[in-house]
Design an enzyme around this catalytic site. Sequence first.
Site, mmCIF file in Angstrom:
data_model
loop_
_atom_site.group_PDB
_atom_site.id
_atom_site.type_symbol
_atom_site.label_atom_id
_atom_site.label_comp_id
_atom_site.label_asym_id
_atom_site.label_seq_id
_atom_site.Cartn_x
_atom_site.Cartn_y
_atom_site.Cartn_z
ATOM 1 N N ALA A 1 0.925 -1.110 0.072
ATOM 2 C CA ALA A 1 -0.083 -0.087 0.077
ATOM 3 C C ALA A 1 1.133 1.326 -0.041
ATOM 4 C CB ALA A 1 -0.959 0.067 1.279
ATOM 5 N N PRO A 2 0.363 2.539 -0.496
ATOM 6 C CA PRO A 2 0.906 3.564 -0.546
ATOM 7 C C PRO A 2 0.816 4.389 0.855
ATOM 8 C CG PRO A 2 -0.970 3.892 -1.674
ATOM 9 C CD PRO A 2 -1.136 2.499 -1.111
ATOM 10 N N TRP A 3 1.426 5.559 0.831
ATOM 11 C CA TRP A 3 1.130 6.535 1.956
ATOM 12 C C TRP A 3 0.054 7.635 1.927
ATOM 13 C CZ3 TRP A 3 1.596 10.866 -0.387
ATOM 14 C CH2 TRP A 3 2.772 10.913 -1.487
ATOM 15 N N PRO B 1 2.582 -1.792 4.502
ATOM 16 C CA PRO B 1 2.139 -0.216 4.448
ATOM 17 C C PRO B 1 3.345 0.316 3.846
ATOM 18 C CG PRO B 1 2.289 -1.053 6.805
ATOM 19 C CD PRO B 1 2.421 -2.213 5.991
ATOM 20 N N GLU C 1 6.630 2.683 4.033
ATOM 21 C CA GLU C 1 7.481 2.912 5.061
ATOM 22 C C GLU C 1 7.059 4.238 5.942
ATOM 23 O OE1 GLU C 1 8.230 2.242 1.792
ATOM 24 O OE2 GLU C 1 10.098 1.519 1.449
ATOM 25 N N SER D 1 2.726 3.855 -7.134
ATOM 26 C CA SER D 1 3.257 4.334 -8.333
ATOM 27 C C SER D 1 3.262 3.497 -9.697
ATOM 28 C CB SER D 1 4.436 5.096 -8.339
ATOM 29 O OG SER D 1 5.535 4.242 -7.989
ATOM 30 N N CYS E 1 -4.589 10.020 -6.024
ATOM 31 C CA CYS E 1 -4.419 9.492 -7.224
ATOM 32 C C CYS E 1 -5.602 9.950 -8.181
ATOM 33 C CB CYS E 1 -4.340 8.026 -7.287
ATOM 34 S SG CYS E 1 -5.513 7.053 -6.293
ATOM 35 N N GLU F 1 2.596 12.630 -13.107
ATOM 36 C CA GLU F 1 2.229 12.698 -11.685
ATOM 37 C C GLU F 1 2.871 13.554 -10.710
ATOM 38 O OE1 GLU F 1 1.496 9.112 -9.643
ATOM 39 O OE2 GLU F 1 -0.478 9.472 -9.289
HETATM 40 P P1 NAD Z 1 5.358 3.900 -4.466
HETATM 41 O O1 NAD Z 1 5.041 3.152 -5.627
HETATM 42 O O2 NAD Z 1 6.622 4.397 -4.154
HETATM 43 O O3 NAD Z 1 5.056 2.796 -3.075
HETATM 44 C C1 NAD Z 1 3.969 2.212 -2.794
HETATM 45 C C2 NAD Z 1 4.268 1.133 -2.026
HETATM 46 O O4 NAD Z 1 5.169 0.256 -2.734
HETATM 47 C C3 NAD Z 1 5.143 1.111 -0.833
HETATM 48 O O5 NAD Z 1 4.622 0.254 0.248
HETATM 49 C C4 NAD Z 1 6.379 0.909 -1.029
HETATM 50 O O6 NAD Z 1 7.258 0.534 0.053
HETATM 51 C C5 NAD Z 1 6.380 -0.313 -1.939
HETATM 52 N N1 NAD Z 1 7.490 -0.542 -2.853
HETATM 53 C C6 NAD Z 1 8.315 0.357 -3.575
HETATM 54 N N2 NAD Z 1 9.191 -0.435 -4.128
HETATM 55 C C7 NAD Z 1 9.009 -1.656 -4.052
HETATM 56 C C8 NAD Z 1 9.489 -2.759 -4.697
HETATM 57 N N3 NAD Z 1 10.404 -2.797 -5.235
HETATM 58 N N4 NAD Z 1 8.934 -3.892 -4.458
HETATM 59 C C9 NAD Z 1 7.654 -4.062 -3.794
HETATM 60 N N5 NAD Z 1 7.371 -3.196 -3.247
HETATM 61 C C10 NAD Z 1 7.838 -1.793 -3.161
HETATM 62 O O7 NAD Z 1 4.035 5.093 -4.095
HETATM 63 P P2 NAD Z 1 3.759 5.869 -3.084
HETATM 64 O O8 NAD Z 1 4.903 7.195 -3.406
HETATM 65 O O9 NAD Z 1 3.853 5.256 -1.615
HETATM 66 O O10 NAD Z 1 2.364 6.225 -3.288
HETATM 67 C C11 NAD Z 1 2.063 7.232 -4.156
HETATM 68 C C12 NAD Z 1 1.683 6.739 -5.623
HETATM 69 O O11 NAD Z 1 0.468 5.687 -5.236
HETATM 70 C C13 NAD Z 1 1.023 7.636 -6.453
HETATM 71 O O12 NAD Z 1 1.741 7.276 -7.980
HETATM 72 C C14 NAD Z 1 -0.487 7.481 -6.564
HETATM 73 O O13 NAD Z 1 -0.884 7.857 -7.678
HETATM 74 C C15 NAD Z 1 -0.443 5.983 -6.266
HETATM 75 N N6 NAD Z 1 -1.871 5.626 -5.866
HETATM 76 C C16 NAD Z 1 -2.869 5.066 -6.447
HETATM 77 C C17 NAD Z 1 -4.154 4.781 -6.319
HETATM 78 C C18 NAD Z 1 -5.014 4.118 -6.976
HETATM 79 O O14 NAD Z 1 -6.044 3.583 -6.435
HETATM 80 N N7 NAD Z 1 -4.552 4.030 -8.229
HETATM 81 C C19 NAD Z 1 -4.391 5.228 -4.688
HETATM 82 C C20 NAD Z 1 -3.349 5.630 -3.906
HETATM 83 C C21 NAD Z 1 -2.136 6.102 -4.534
#
Ligand code: NAD
Length: 495
Positions: free
Chosen positions: A148-150, A175, A177, A228, A283, A383
């Site tokens: 999940a994202p933050w 979740p 970090e 992302s 998002c 984005e």
């Molecule tokens: P992120 O992609 O950097 O991280 C998301 C999650 O992925 C975090 O828990 C992170 O620890 C994990 N992660 C990172 N690298 C990884 C890897 N190599 N392997 C496995 N897990 C890994 O995204 P973020 O910065 O936390 O959140 C923002 C992003 O989330 C934005 O792009 C936003 O649009 C997207 N988002 C999308 C929705 C949707 O419903 N489409 C909803 C909320 C957020």
Amino acid sequence: MADGHLFVDGAYRTGGSGASHDVVNPADGAVVATATLASPQDVDDAVVAAARAQRGWGAATPGERSSALAALASVMADRAEEYAQVETSQTGKPIKLTREFDVPGSIDNVSFYSGAARNLEGRASAEYDGAHTSVVRREPVGVIGSIAPWNYPLQMAIWKVMPAIAAGNAIVLKPAELTPLTALMLAEDCRTAGIPDGVVNVVTGAGRVAGEALLAHPTVRMVSFTGSTPVGQRVMQVAAGTVKRVHLELGGKAPFVVFDDADLDAAVQGAVAGSLINSGQDCTAATRAYVQRPLYDAFVQGVADVMRTVRLGLPTDPSTDLGPLVSFAQRDRVAGFVERARGYGAKVVTGGQVPGGALAAGAYYEPTLVVDAAQDSEIVQDEIFGPVLVVLPFDTDEEGIALANDTPFGLAASAWTRDVVRSMRASREIQAGCVWINDHIPIVSEMPHGGYKSSGFGKDMSQYSFDEYTQVKHVSFDITGDVRKDWHRTIFGDR
Ligand code: NAD
């Protein structure tokens, strides 16, 4: 207890690696908790617990699962204010947003899945060849790995955990970090509500380590990822190694299309609310407003005027409209987009600064309105995830729709018009998983959320989410009772 612990097999525990990092309040840089960086061994322990628990949970009746989720909604409601405070402290969200949106929305989602758990069904179908009765069973997938994202830590955890467990799966959730605390509270509340140990596990830690350990684990049969687009691509690659089912909710760049017959005041209000929600770290946030030429100047003026009234402040102050971004790194990223846009000739109408004074201690950025950016410029295409709205003009309806569709993303969009034909056409032609007409942002548990194009595939929320979290089995009953079936002649002997 959420501080410095993982939640595995129904209990808090420290992580095996011993490594940890600080969870920081972005409003002032204060450390609010310590989070454990789970090791691959921690992830394996959680997956083993989940696999063991899933056998019993998958065999529970829908009514039993439904009752447990109803109890969870009640436990969470009792802790609603605590959830709101913790969510605000780890994200910097204004307390009015966590109290009135994040937390009640999450609890409503739990209640929805309590009901939905009882509506899962396969189909008893027909005798398609006259000799067999076909039955379709809908079964859990098994152990789900979710990442999940933050930006909405509690809601994203809920969107992952609820459909998974309502359908009889067990889950290991990682979740983000930056924001692990409310997901841990949720796991704890699942236990209080009577959901068996091991059904819901939370491992905190780094994407590259804990996340990838989950993606690569052979017992995990499905990965549900929100984050992302680049990380989503990586998720698909790693999950391919064990042929996992993949559900991706990725980035967005929502267009906001204003036709020349729109209610201008409503569009202005909607654009400010739709672009600034959660400091733009949403998002589905409105990021690109396309305004038909006759309304363009008045729209830009109106949005700038309303943006200037938005109150930045401490997230714990109930009158604060806009809190900080989630981190200083995210604030600098947003500022970088605006600075580069100035460099290539775009004009900042209002905002575009890091505020000083009392807010300088936090990761704040002013509500920002940008015009005169080219459609192919970075600020229109990528984005940003910050409180930044770009406005561009268009002439014909066809041009407005084409511009709206002209990014790799397709998560959400809105169209503003009083003409029913225009609204029907826009909702059909805009390539996005959600199109709002004359509003932008509201979501409900009963309706699906998910993207088109590079915004991913699969649906969160609603009955549609069960298409991700269940698998369909065909069972075929011979109804002839014959020893030698008619079709055997095609293999050996005659009729
Ligand atoms: P992120 O992609 O950097 O991280 C998301 C999650 O992925 C975090 O828990 C992170 O620890 C994990 N992660 C990172 N690298 C990884 C890897 N190599 N392997 C496995 N897990 C890994 O995204 P973020 O910065 O936390 O959140 C923002 C992003 O989330 C934005 O792009 C936003 O649009 C997207 N988002 C999308 C929705 C949707 O419903 N489409 C909803 C909320 C957020």
